[in-house]
Design an enzyme around this catalytic site. Structure first.
Site, short mmCIF file in Angstrom:
data_model
loop_
_atom_site.label_atom_id
_atom_site.label_comp_id
_atom_site.label_asym_id
_atom_site.label_seq_id
_atom_site.Cartn_x
_atom_site.Cartn_y
_atom_site.Cartn_z
N ASP A 35 0.87 -1.16 0.00
CA ASP A 35 0.00 0.00 0.00
C ASP A 35 0.92 1.23 0.00
O ASP A 35 2.13 1.12 0.26
CB ASP A 35 -0.95 0.00 1.20
C1 BGC Z 1 -5.07 3.23 -0.02
C2 BGC Z 1 -5.06 2.23 -1.15
C3 BGC Z 1 -4.91 2.93 -2.46
C4 BGC Z 1 -3.64 3.77 -2.43
C5 BGC Z 1 -3.35 4.49 -3.72
C6 BGC Z 1 -3.90 4.20 -0.10
O1 BGC Z 1 -4.10 5.24 0.78
O2 BGC Z 1 -5.06 2.55 1.21
O3 BGC Z 1 -6.26 1.47 -1.12
O4 BGC Z 1 -4.90 2.02 -3.52
O5 BGC Z 1 -3.77 4.73 -1.39
O6 BGC Z 1 -4.17 5.54 -3.93
#
Ligand code: BGC
Length: 737
Positions: A273
């Site tokens: 993530d």
């Molecule tokens: C989220 C993810 C997301 C990523 C990219 C993170 O804050 O937890 O689910 O894909 O950001 O935007």
């Protein structure tokens, strides 16, 4: 109720336990879907990836395991970017969020309904079409990878991101996710499933330590990932922000290597993530293949990895494996040979019609006293529509699960309401989606000779400021002089907002008072809820009908009107329990405070399993949903196959006067210590004309009858048990052994 046991095998009186560790045959496990879409078979893709890696220089390899922050080769960008290697024919890869539509920052995108609504449809085909439709937009925009496969389970019903996920049951979530993944990859877009694992709340989201015992993990929280990984072979699994049992998910070798790559034979890549990587060698050796950078501390930079290789803490073989996994995924899904070009034309009208169709299948009719719904336009002269900006917009979820440049709305690139001076835009906070056909207009179109009037919050107010007493009185007065009052209530939630404090309607805080006032003014009050979470309904007994519409997406105006007026017969079923009180939920704990380091003390008793095990009556149970027709069930037969699978068959009949679809659900009571009274083991969605009878046959694989045996570190098949067939987890119509 009719019960037929044919042939009768393995009665529940004695518990017959057969140990079966591992996955000896495909029927024991989750075989690939018939439709799994691969441009190349696995062996060919591996050979090509391997050969490409052998031709890459060290610096080319290092650039392939780290996504660049704020870089992109498509206009406006998405969430991450891996630069290609043109001399070897390896294209750039742009990735973007895609939970409910493309998260492109500057390319207009369709806002589809929230995925909890897709789960509420219980329609596998719809989930596949949903993945496909979003992937079509991603490709046209230039993205080769969609990050939309969220499937953390609804352990915490107040969780901010529940709208992005697929409910509280691991089988429902896993099967719907597998279908979505298939749909995405059928369009040559790599699918990511996330957030792996134990990421069930937003509170303390960047560092909480989720403490979950192995049996609970395997039987509940890892299961949706396992089903999707095995059935649809997503290109990527995203490890989560939290720690799992004391180790960050993105450097947790049990999770990433023992379970995902070894037990499940996952051949794709693990990506972090955004900002969830916490080390270089530890993370790499635990199984992380790619770091997603957020511009702060970065661990898989070329320099850091090169140093780790130089000091022997990371092997070159492991680096090659990381790169090969990525290339393999690109080859297998077709992105390598056919990279998205971007700048394509999107059929927004078609996408809007699809968004509407999804919403129509997602809505759940929760209450319908004396068949108050559907409304008949001919009998209505004055219709009151009240609250939640129903004259202009619908609610969406906040954060990365939202579209950032919705095509609808008067404000290009924003789509928000005006709300005084604020435009309501922004990635994290754009919850109101302005509609081309708002609900009021859609209702008026279906009741052209009625006077449709709106009362409620003004767009010049802050979106979440409380209704004034004057607004509530005006709404009640309008309801009193109308033939029907339709009240809209909304519960905003989203990523990084924290979790909800309570399941009470919160923003504005006095929506309950609004409903009560309207309901006392007009007995024919219908409430439509826009939420991503269960909602408490202290006014449940005072209103005539209730519809859960989730976050409806840009086709929501027409879809809601079509359900209210019976052009569409609702067929959604709750993917999550709606409790009577916050205190009834397994995570409420001491006065509802969140645990910074959540201990999953309820173990397997999560969601409906909790309410069943503790004998707590929910307000509306998992699997529940009404229709404008009704269905009868008969003729249960449970046949035991030699491989241990159960063939459960029965008959469903549409006993009413309109066509409709029913979702018969099969539950199993597994006679084994620690198991909840019932688990979902299968379902079908069947559409039937009035008077039509359908024979339904559902196979319950041995695995769905198994428990995780910690002493053997494997699955244990448990024969016997009770089979329940019902219209919900509590509306059991047939029962057998
Ligand atoms: C989220 C993810 C997301 C990523 C990219 C993170 O804050 O937890 O689910 O894909 O950001 O935007």
């Amino acid at each position: 109720m009719q019960i037929k046991l044919w042939p009768v095998v393995a009665l529940a009186a004695t518990v017959c336990v057969v140990a079966r560790a591992g996955a000896p045959d495909s029927s024991f496990d989750f075989p690939p879907t018939a439709t799994v879409m691969n441009a190349f078979d696995s062996a060919t893709a591996h050979r090509r990836a391997h050969s490409l890696v052998s031709k890459m220089t060290l610096s080319e390899k290092l650039q392939f395991i780290h996504s660049e922050y704020a870089m992109s080769s498509v206009p406006g960008g998405g969430a991450g970017y891996i630069q290609g290697v043109p001399r070897l024919g390896i294209p750039d890869l742009n990735m973007v969020d895609s939970s409910t539509g493309s998260g492109s920052t500057s390319q207009p995108s369709t806002t589809f309904p929230s995925t909890i609504g897709v789960a509420a449809s219980w329609d596998r085909g719809l989930s596949s079409a949903f993945g496909k439709r979003i992937a079509i937009e991603l490709r046209e925009q230039g993205f080769g990878m969609g990050l939309g496969g969220g499937t953390n389970l609804a352990r915490e019903p107040r969780a901010g991101r529940l709208f992005e996920f697929l409910g509280e049951d691991p089988l429902l979530a896993g099967q719907m996710l597998a279908e979505r993944t298939d749909g995405t990859q059928s369009q040559k877009v790599i699918a990511t499933i996330k957030h792996f694992a134990g990421n069930e709340q937003e509170y303390n989201r960047m560092g909480g330590n989720s403490q979950i015992d192995e049996r609970t993990l395997r039987e509940i929280y890892l299961l949706p990932f396992e089903i999707a990984a095995k059935r649809a072979q997503p290109g990527s699994v995203m490890c989560s922000y939290n720690e799992l049992n004391g180790t960050y998910a993105c450097e947790n070798s049990h999770l990433l290597s023992d379970v995902l790559k070894n037990d499940w034979h996952f051949e794709g890549q693990v990506q972090s993530d955004w900002g969830a990587t916490h080390s270089t060698a530890n993370a790499i050796n635990a199984g992380l293949d790619e770091e997603e950078d957020v511009g702060s501390t970065v661990y898989l930079t070329p320099a850091a990895v090169q140093q780790a290789i130089a000091n022997g803490s990371v092997s070159t073989a492991r680096l090659d494996d990381m790169v090969e996994r990525k290339l393999y995924v690109m080859i297998r899904t077709g992105v390598m040979d056919n990279p998205p070009k971007g700048g394509g034309t999107i059929d927004f009208a078609g996408a809007n019609a699809f968004a509407q169709a999804v919403e129509e299948q997602s809505m759940v009719l929760l209450k319908n006293d004396s068949n108050q719904l559907p409304l008949s336009a001919a009998s209505l002269s004055r219709i009151a529509v009240i609250g939640a900006h129903a004259d202009a917009a619908v609610l969406t979820g906040g954060g990365s699960g939202n579209t950032r440049d919705p095509v609808t709305g008067a404000f290009a690139g924003c789509g928000g309401l005006t709300f005084g001076t604020s435009t309501g835009c922004g990635w994290w906070t754009n919850p109101w989606l302005k509609l081309n056909t708002p609900i009021v207009a859609a209702i008026q179109a279906l009741a052209p000779s009625a006077q449709v009037s709106f009362a409620g919050n003004s767009d010049q107010q802050s979106p979440f400021s409380a209704y004034t007493q004057q607004q509530i009185q005006q709404a009640a007065a309008l309801a009193a002089r109308s033939d029907v009052a339709i009240v809209f209530v909304a519960q905003p939630a989203g990523e990084d907002f924290g979790d909800l404090q309570s399941l009470e309607l919160a923003n504005p805080s006095n929506q309950d008072a609004l409903v009560e006032a309207v309901a006392s003014a007009n007995p024919r009050t219908i409430v439509v809820v826009e939420s991503g979470n269960p909602v408490l309904m202290p006014w449940k007994d005072s209103v005539a009908a209730i519809v859960e519409a989730w976050y409806p997406g840009e086709g929501g105006g027409n879809a809601i009107a079509n359900v209210l007026f019976g052009k569409v017969n609702p067929s959604g079923k709750l993917p999550v329990t709606f409790p009577v009180h916050d205190q009834d939920t397994p995570t409420w704990g001491q006065n509802g405070t969140y645990e910074a380091n959540p201990v999953y003390a309820e173990k397997l008793d999560m969601g409906y399993r909790w309410y069943d095990a503790k004998n707590i009556a929910p307000m509306f149970e998992f699997g529940y949903g009404l229709s404008y027709t009704h269905f009868s069930y008969s003729g249960l037969s449970v046949a035991h196959r030699p491989d241990g699978a159960l063939d459960v068959s029965f008959t469903v009949r549409n006993d009413g006067r309109v066509a409709g679809a029913e979702v018969p659900q099969v539950y199993l009571g597994v006679p084994y210590s620690g198991e909840p009274p019932r688990r979902l083991v299968g379902w079908e969605k069947v559409a039937m004309n009035p008077g039509e009878t359908r024979h339904v046959r559902i196979t319950v694989t041995p695995r769905m009858q198994s428990v995780w045996d910690t002493s053997r570190n494997g699955w244990r098949y448990v024969a016997g048990g009770t089979v329940y067939v019902g219209a919900s987890s509590r509306d059991i119509r047939l029962q057998g052994s």
